[in-house]
Scaffold this motif. Sequence first.
Motif, PDB file in Angstrom:
ATOM      1  N   ILE A 116       0.840  -1.188   0.000  1.00 23.71           N
ATOM      2  CA  ILE A 116       0.000   0.000   0.000  1.00 23.71           C
ATOM      3  C   ILE A 116       0.876   1.239   0.000  1.00 23.71           C
ATOM      4  CG2 ILE A 116      -1.886  -1.141   1.181  1.00 23.71           C
ATOM      5  CD1 ILE A 116      -1.097   0.267   3.732  1.00 23.71           C
ATOM      6  N   GLU A 117       0.373   2.296  -0.612  1.00 18.70           N
ATOM      7  CA  GLU A 117       1.082   3.571  -0.627  1.00 18.70           C
ATOM      8  C   GLU A 117       0.163   4.656  -0.115  1.00 18.70           C
ATOM      9  OE1 GLU A 117       2.188   6.499  -4.099  1.00 18.70           O
ATOM     10  OE2 GLU A 117       3.776   4.958  -3.961  1.00 18.70           O
ATOM     11  N   THR A 118       0.656   5.404   0.833  1.00 23.41           N
ATOM     12  CA  THR A 118      -0.090   6.551   1.349  1.00 23.41           C
ATOM     13  C   THR A 118       0.608   7.829   0.908  1.00 23.41           C
ATOM     14  OG1 THR A 118       1.153   6.507   3.429  1.00 23.41           O
ATOM     15  CG2 THR A 118      -0.944   5.314   3.364  1.00 23.41           C
ATOM     16  N   ALA A 119      -0.176   8.823   0.570  1.00 22.37           N
ATOM     17  CA  ALA A 119       0.343  10.139   0.205  1.00 22.37           C
ATOM     18  C   ALA A 119       0.021  11.108   1.332  1.00 22.37           C
ATOM     19  CB  ALA A 119      -0.277  10.619  -1.102  1.00 22.37           C
ATOM     20  N   GLN A 120       1.044  11.859   1.761  1.00 25.46           N
ATOM     21  CA  GLN A 120       0.878  12.728   2.923  1.00 25.46           C
ATOM     22  C   GLN A 120       1.386  14.127   2.626  1.00 25.46           C
ATOM     23  OE1 GLN A 120       3.062   9.428   4.881  1.00 25.46           O
ATOM     24  NE2 GLN A 120       2.046  10.169   6.727  1.00 25.46           N
ATOM     25  N   THR A 121       0.677  15.099   3.144  1.00 19.45           N
ATOM     26  CA  THR A 121       1.187  16.462   3.164  1.00 19.45           C
ATOM     27  C   THR A 121       1.906  16.678   4.493  1.00 19.45           C
ATOM     28  OG1 THR A 121      -0.872  17.310   4.100  1.00 19.45           O
ATOM     29  CG2 THR A 121      -0.657  17.310   1.691  1.00 19.45           C
ATOM     30  N   ASP A 137      -4.295  10.641   0.779  1.00 17.64           N
ATOM     31  CA  ASP A 137      -4.715   9.641  -0.202  1.00 17.64           C
ATOM     32  C   ASP A 137      -3.964   8.355   0.068  1.00 17.64           C
ATOM     33  OD1 ASP A 137      -6.056   8.544  -2.305  1.00 17.64           O
ATOM     34  OD2 ASP A 137      -4.784   9.424  -3.865  1.00 17.64           O
ATOM     35  N   SER A 138      -4.495   7.268  -0.443  1.00 15.81           N
ATOM     36  CA  SER A 138      -3.822   5.973  -0.324  1.00 15.81           C
ATOM     37  C   SER A 138      -4.342   5.063  -1.418  1.00 15.81           C
ATOM     38  CB  SER A 138      -4.069   5.350   1.058  1.00 15.81           C
ATOM     39  OG  SER A 138      -5.454   5.179   1.288  1.00 15.81           O
ATOM     40  N   GLU A 139      -3.529   4.076  -1.758  1.00 17.24           N
ATOM     41  CA  GLU A 139      -3.940   3.123  -2.779  1.00 17.24           C
ATOM     42  C   GLU A 139      -3.191   1.816  -2.601  1.00 17.24           C
ATOM     43  OE1 GLU A 139      -2.580   3.878  -6.796  1.00 17.24           O
ATOM     44  OE2 GLU A 139      -1.293   5.505  -6.050  1.00 17.24           O
ATOM     45  N   ILE A 140      -3.750   0.761  -3.158  1.00 23.28           N
ATOM     46  CA  ILE A 140      -3.124  -0.555  -3.143  1.00 23.28           C
ATOM     47  C   ILE A 140      -2.300  -0.709  -4.404  1.00 23.28           C
ATOM     48  CG2 ILE A 140      -3.524  -3.040  -3.200  1.00 23.28           C
ATOM     49  CD1 ILE A 140      -6.107  -2.546  -1.661  1.00 23.28           C
ATOM     50  N   ARG A 141      -1.031  -1.068  -4.222  1.00 23.79           N
ATOM     51  CA  ARG A 141      -0.146  -1.250  -5.372  1.00 23.79           C
ATOM     52  C   ARG A 141      -0.201  -2.684  -5.884  1.00 23.79           C
ATOM     53  NH1 ARG A 141       1.492   3.182  -8.066  1.00 23.79           N
ATOM     54  NH2 ARG A 141       2.569   4.704  -6.766  1.00 23.79           N
ATOM     55  N   GLU A 142      -0.123  -3.642  -4.965  1.00 23.04           N
ATOM     56  CA  GLU A 142      -0.169  -5.062  -5.321  1.00 23.04           C
ATOM     57  C   GLU A 142      -1.067  -5.745  -4.293  1.00 23.04           C
ATOM     58  OE1 GLU A 142       3.826  -6.355  -5.098  1.00 23.04           O
ATOM     59  OE2 GLU A 142       4.578  -4.881  -6.537  1.00 23.04           O
ATOM     60  N   GLU A 143      -1.668  -6.842  -4.686  1.00 20.33           N
ATOM     61  CA  GLU A 143      -2.553  -7.497  -3.720  1.00 20.33           C
ATOM     62  C   GLU A 143      -2.673  -8.990  -4.014  1.00 20.33           C
ATOM     63  OE1 GLU A 143      -6.922  -7.153  -4.645  1.00 20.33           O
ATOM     64  OE2 GLU A 143      -6.193  -5.286  -5.556  1.00 20.33           O
ATOM     65  N   THR A 144      -2.851  -9.712  -2.940  1.00 18.71           N
ATOM     66  CA  THR A 144      -3.188 -11.133  -3.013  1.00 18.71           C
ATOM     67  C   THR A 144      -4.303 -11.358  -2.009  1.00 18.71           C
ATOM     68  OG1 THR A 144      -0.906 -11.708  -3.537  1.00 18.71           O
ATOM     69  CG2 THR A 144      -2.347 -13.480  -2.792  1.00 18.71           C
ATOM     70  N   THR A 145      -5.478 -11.736  -2.502  1.00 17.74           N
ATOM     71  CA  THR A 145      -6.633 -11.879  -1.624  1.00 17.74           C
ATOM     72  C   THR A 145      -7.184 -13.294  -1.713  1.00 17.74           C
ATOM     73  OG1 THR A 145      -7.180  -9.568  -2.088  1.00 17.74           O
ATOM     74  CG2 THR A 145      -8.867 -10.906  -1.015  1.00 17.74           C
ATOM     75  N   HIS A 146      -7.486 -13.851  -0.562  1.00 18.35           N
ATOM     76  CA  HIS A 146      -8.080 -15.182  -0.494  1.00 18.35           C
ATOM     77  C   HIS A 146      -9.450 -15.061   0.167  1.00 18.35           C
ATOM     78  CE1 HIS A 146      -4.227 -16.855  -1.715  1.00 18.35           C
ATOM     79  NE2 HIS A 146      -3.662 -16.139  -0.762  1.00 18.35           N
ATOM     80  N   TRP A 155     -10.461  -2.576   1.778  1.00 24.26           N
ATOM     81  CA  TRP A 155      -9.624  -1.369   1.788  1.00 24.26           C
ATOM     82  C   TRP A 155     -10.228  -0.280   2.666  1.00 24.26           C
ATOM     83  CZ3 TRP A 155      -5.133  -0.051   1.979  1.00 24.26           C
ATOM     84  CH2 TRP A 155      -4.665   1.226   1.681  1.00 24.26           C
ATOM     85  N   ASP A 156     -11.561  -0.122   2.661  1.00 20.52           N
ATOM     86  CA  ASP A 156     -12.190   0.844   3.557  1.00 20.52           C
ATOM     87  C   ASP A 156     -11.880   0.505   5.010  1.00 20.52           C
ATOM     88  OD1 ASP A 156     -13.241   2.323   1.513  1.00 20.52           O
ATOM     89  OD2 ASP A 156     -15.207   1.318   1.548  1.00 20.52           O
ATOM     90  N   TRP A 157     -11.850  -0.790   5.311  1.00 23.79           N
ATOM     91  CA  TRP A 157     -11.538  -1.237   6.677  1.00 23.79           C
ATOM     92  C   TRP A 157     -10.083  -0.928   7.012  1.00 23.79           C
ATOM     93  CZ3 TRP A 157      -8.318  -5.509   8.042  1.00 23.79           C
ATOM     94  CH2 TRP A 157      -8.337  -5.836   9.399  1.00 23.79           C
ATOM     95  N   ILE A 158      -9.193  -1.169   6.048  1.00 15.59           N
ATOM     96  CA  ILE A 158      -7.767  -0.906   6.283  1.00 15.59           C
ATOM     97  C   ILE A 158      -7.538   0.587   6.504  1.00 15.59           C
ATOM     98  CG2 ILE A 158      -5.495  -0.872   5.155  1.00 15.59           C
ATOM     99  CD1 ILE A 158      -6.211  -3.546   3.875  1.00 15.59           C
ATOM    100  N   LYS A 159      -8.166   1.423   5.681  1.00 16.75           N
ATOM    101  CA  LYS A 159      -7.961   2.863   5.822  1.00 16.75           C
ATOM    102  C   LYS A 159      -8.419   3.371   7.186  1.00 16.75           C
ATOM    103  CE  LYS A 159     -10.020   4.057   1.943  1.00 16.75           C
ATOM    104  NZ  LYS A 159     -10.532   4.909   0.839  1.00 16.75           N
ATOM    105  N   THR A 160      -9.418   2.731   7.735  1.00 13.23           N
ATOM    106  CA  THR A 160      -9.911   3.144   9.040  1.00 13.23           C
ATOM    107  C   THR A 160      -8.814   3.104  10.094  1.00 13.23           C
ATOM    108  OG1 THR A 160     -12.121   2.326   8.506  1.00 13.23           O
ATOM    109  CG2 THR A 160     -11.617   2.644  10.839  1.00 13.23           C
ATOM    110  N   TYR A 161      -7.891   2.164   9.945  1.00 16.13           N
ATOM    111  CA  TYR A 161      -6.817   2.005  10.937  1.00 16.13           C
ATOM    112  C   TYR A 161      -5.501   2.641  10.488  1.00 16.13           C
ATOM    113  CZ  TYR A 161      -9.999  -1.263  13.153  1.00 16.13           C
ATOM    114  OH  TYR A 161     -11.092  -1.824  13.767  1.00 16.13           O
TER     115      TYR A 161
END
Length: 619
Positions: A116-121, A137-146, A155-161
Amino acid sequence: MTRPSPICRSASRVVLAVSAMAAFAAAAAAEMRDITLPIRPDAAYMRQAIVSQVFTGENETAPVWNDGNGCNFLVLSNPRVRTSDGLVRLLSFAEARVGTRLGSRCIVITDWSGTIETAQTVELEPGGNALRFNVVDSEIREETTHSGVSMGVVWDWIKTYVHPRLGEVRIDLAPALEDLKGVLRLVLQANDRGMSASIETITPRSVEVVDGGLLVGLGMQVPRAGKQPAPPAESLTPAELARFEAAWKGWDGFVTFVVKHFAASTAAPGLRQELLEVLIEARYDLIGILTAEPGHRGVDPVRVLFMDTWNRLAPVLREMSPDMPRERALNLLSFITAADALQALDDLGPGFGVDISLDGLRRMARILAPDAREDPLQYDEQVDPELRELFDFGPPLRRRDLGPAPQSWWHGIIPDARAAIAVDDALVERLNSWVPPRAELEPYLESVHRLLDETSRGVATDSELDSDLHEMYRALVLATAWQETCWRQFKQVDGQITPIRSAAGAVGMMQIMPNVWRGFYESGGLTSDIAYNAAAGSEILMHYLLNYAIRHGEDKQSGGPDNLARATYAAYNGGPGHLRRYRAADTGDALRKIDLAFEEKYQTIRNGDELAVRACYTS
């Protein structure tokens, strides 16, 4: 005419006083101006700040959420920081699990891993001395999901933390600011109330994300025009001479301390060589001041030396910072901040009273290494085994005029004085008291040839030089000794044998500058022992050959392998910055004449006439 009443007169005085105060304040404001001093926390420093506040788990992990039973967790790891488009970007690996506990079992809803990559001011905290990071801002660069769960939900859950946790990061600039103010109190005209007050006005005013890091602007109010220093006298008084000597020796001690400190902090050979180049060039600058006409010296050589050296040192230190632990990186940031600020103030002109005193240098050195026990400005002429080891010169050379090398504190830790150069002691003893008359010229030159031959072969054998280049190096040593002194260590003056010394202070057969190579060689050995002088010159030539001429590919230029000898001698003669002068179009006539004279001698020796140096004595 009717006189005004006392009440009216009092009111008039108040009005006049207020007007005068307002005029004085306006005049004072007009006499001050705002300047900006820089602080440059780089990407490596920001990474360390983020790691120390967020990635505090084992192996730099950030457990941003964990339910304690392994059913739900989110862990970040392997943080990397870069800057682009005015944003700080943090790239990290992440592992997440979402599930529900059912009795002793965890029903996994999703397992996810990716980057994941986060962009910060970055902004200044209001009214404070700290920088605050804000995730925009943030985004997923690579992912493996099972799982069959939507990635958007995960991702909404991840951003919460993740977002709130990274938004807690801050960089406290207060320590660097206090160090800066402490240095400026010592190097500005602190007895001048205007400058003392100016120091207290320093405060962060702006922050900008730039390529490679941050640029923090420190606001400072300074007088519009300072006192201009008096021009130097044509000749210095005894007190000024004493101050001058103390200043340049303290400066040399400071630069040596700084270079050794950083060389010991890195195992990278390239960075160490860059640091050594800073030290050698700084000492050549010093030689330029010491040999200047008295009317051009002034009584404070440190300011100009500091600025010139800082321009060379700063890029090396910024290159080193990614490998430093956080505490040392903070020391480095404070050190760089103070030096950058001094440079910015110096650029404003001589009226600002920048006087880099010995106390100011000592304070800067303590910022860098607060736990160091030795005086960072110490100056002595003894060989420093640590300095030689750090820069791959090996154990100290042996002085044959003193017999076996004395055992010192390094005995058993660092090998004894170099003994691989197998030169006959009887030969050296004879040469150390020999200024030959014409009748003895041939045996003298044959003896010196033997000394230089055996010395150069010993140094080459001890080195990493490719065997195919050993003969080239041997000719280089012979030609250098011919060029410098016609193979002479001594001359006779009024019936007394005395070492050869140039106007600039270079000594002995190989014309070595004791001030430039302080700590590497004994001054006494360079002047009194021809074998010691020959070995020192041969080592220095090998240093320039391996670490400059070969490393920079001079043999790949037009002229081939012999360019290695040309480039090595140019650096030996003028310092590292002269490496390419033998082929540079803008080389001055005087230096070009020196290089052509060396070239002629070198080619003569390469063609087999190794005793052609006799022409010095017969022409």
